[in-house]
Write a protein that holds these residues in place. Structure first.
Motif, short mmCIF file in Angstrom:
data_model
loop_
_atom_site.label_atom_id
_atom_site.label_comp_id
_atom_site.label_asym_id
_atom_site.label_seq_id
_atom_site.Cartn_x
_atom_site.Cartn_y
_atom_site.Cartn_z
N LYS A 38 -23.02 -47.47 -17.39
CA LYS A 38 -23.86 -46.72 -16.33
C LYS A 38 -23.78 -45.34 -16.95
N VAL A 39 -25.18 -44.63 -17.16
CA VAL A 39 -25.39 -43.30 -17.42
C VAL A 39 -26.30 -42.95 -16.47
N SER A 40 -25.67 -41.80 -15.93
CA SER A 40 -26.50 -40.27 -15.20
C SER A 40 -27.00 -39.39 -15.32
N MET A 41 -28.21 -38.53 -14.90
CA MET A 41 -27.85 -37.30 -15.32
C MET A 41 -29.51 -36.52 -14.38
N ASP A 42 -28.29 -35.04 -14.23
CA ASP A 42 -28.32 -34.43 -12.91
C ASP A 42 -29.45 -33.65 -13.01
N GLY A 43 -30.30 -34.38 -11.96
CA GLY A 43 -31.95 -33.78 -11.66
C GLY A 43 -33.02 -35.30 -11.82
N THR A 44 -32.44 -36.46 -12.18
CA THR A 44 -33.59 -37.78 -13.08
C THR A 44 -33.32 -38.25 -11.36
N PRO A 45 -34.12 -39.15 -11.34
CA PRO A 45 -33.79 -40.35 -10.49
C PRO A 45 -33.81 -41.53 -10.35
N TYR A 46 -32.84 -42.34 -11.58
CA TYR A 46 -32.68 -42.48 -12.20
C TYR A 46 -31.00 -43.26 -12.99
N LEU A 47 -30.56 -44.01 -13.04
CA LEU A 47 -29.48 -44.44 -14.11
C LEU A 47 -30.22 -45.36 -14.94
N SER A 73 -31.94 -31.36 -25.48
CA SER A 73 -30.95 -30.38 -25.25
C SER A 73 -29.50 -30.96 -24.31
N ILE A 74 -28.66 -31.94 -24.50
CA ILE A 74 -27.77 -32.49 -24.04
C ILE A 74 -26.74 -32.57 -25.62
N GLY A 75 -25.69 -32.33 -25.47
CA GLY A 75 -24.61 -31.55 -26.69
C GLY A 75 -23.25 -31.46 -26.44
N LEU A 76 -22.26 -32.13 -27.53
CA LEU A 76 -20.60 -32.18 -26.92
C LEU A 76 -20.51 -30.63 -26.76
N MET A 77 -19.65 -30.43 -25.74
CA MET A 77 -19.20 -28.58 -25.50
C MET A 77 -18.06 -28.98 -26.57
N ASP A 78 -17.89 -28.55 -27.56
CA ASP A 78 -17.05 -28.39 -28.65
C ASP A 78 -16.97 -26.91 -29.06
N GLY A 79 -17.74 -26.30 -28.34
CA GLY A 79 -16.85 -24.82 -28.94
C GLY A 79 -18.74 -24.41 -30.04
N TRP A 83 -25.31 -25.50 -25.12
CA TRP A 83 -26.41 -26.89 -24.86
C TRP A 83 -26.50 -26.00 -23.78
N GLU A 84 -28.01 -26.58 -22.87
CA GLU A 84 -28.44 -26.91 -21.75
C GLU A 84 -26.70 -28.14 -20.71
N HIS A 85 -27.51 -28.72 -21.46
CA HIS A 85 -26.68 -30.30 -21.03
C HIS A 85 -25.25 -30.58 -21.44
N ALA A 86 -24.52 -30.92 -20.97
CA ALA A 86 -23.07 -31.74 -21.76
C ALA A 86 -22.67 -33.16 -20.90
N VAL A 87 -21.85 -33.66 -21.81
CA VAL A 87 -22.11 -34.82 -21.05
C VAL A 87 -20.18 -35.19 -20.52
N VAL A 88 -20.12 -35.80 -19.13
CA VAL A 88 -18.97 -36.44 -18.69
C VAL A 88 -18.69 -37.59 -18.57
N TYR A 89 -17.53 -38.15 -18.88
CA TYR A 89 -16.70 -39.69 -18.28
C TYR A 89 -16.17 -39.95 -17.36
N MET A 117 -24.70 -33.67 -17.32
CA MET A 117 -24.53 -32.81 -16.24
C MET A 117 -24.82 -31.28 -16.87
N ARG A 118 -25.00 -30.44 -15.89
CA ARG A 118 -25.40 -29.00 -16.74
C ARG A 118 -24.20 -27.90 -17.39
N ALA A 119 -24.61 -27.34 -17.94
CA ALA A 119 -23.23 -26.92 -19.03
C ALA A 119 -22.78 -26.02 -19.04
N CYS A 120 -22.85 -25.61 -17.54
CA CYS A 120 -22.33 -24.56 -16.88
C CYS A 120 -21.11 -24.76 -16.10
#
Length: 129
Positions: A38-47, A73-79, A83-89, A117-120
């Motif tokens: 399952k994948v969720s995104m902050d600010g969206t009402p669905y999975l 705006s989704i990307g990897l936090m690789d430096g 990106w505005e959004h990052a993916v965690v698992y 989620m938000r990258a910050c």
């Protein structure tokens, strides 16, 4: 098995059921087991549900997430990118980690669910940044 159509057309056993998308079908055709999470995104009402085993690497996965959530705006936090959004698992131990921190094969085996989620907010999860 039966067939679809009057002319004996497509055998019903040839049809692949699952979510739309060529990549998901391609993954199952390679003979690998499906690994739906399952994948969720902050600010969206669905999975959403995604077969992580259907992708070759992190870049393909991130491209599909951008298409799935209609954003770019989704990307990897690789430096390397801002990106505005990052993916965690969540892994098998219940720990939340950044996508891209472990080798791809280990990620596919251990990923239980993902969150965009938000990258910050995700910066604290990385040991590289």
């Amino acid at each position: 098995m039966g067939s679809y159509g009057d002319d004996g057309g497509v055998e019903l056993t040839e049809l692949t059921l699952g979510p739309p998308g060529a990549r998901a079908r391609r993954g199952r055709k390679r003979g690998g087991e499906a690994a739906f999470v399952k994948v969720s995104m902050d600010g969206t009402p669905y999975l959403r549900k995604l077969d992580v085993a259907a992708y070759e690497d992190y870049l393909e996965l991130v491209q599909e997430l951008n298409a799935m959530f209609f954003c770019c705006s989704i990307g990897l936090m690789d430096g390397y990118g801002h990106w505005e959004h990052a993916v965690v698992y969540e892994d098998g131990d219940g720990d939340w980690m950044l996508v891209g921190d472990v080798p791809w094969e280990m990620f596919v085996c251990s990923c239980k669910r993902m969150r965009v989620m938000r990258a910050c907010e995700a910066r604290g999860l990385s040991s590289n940044l």
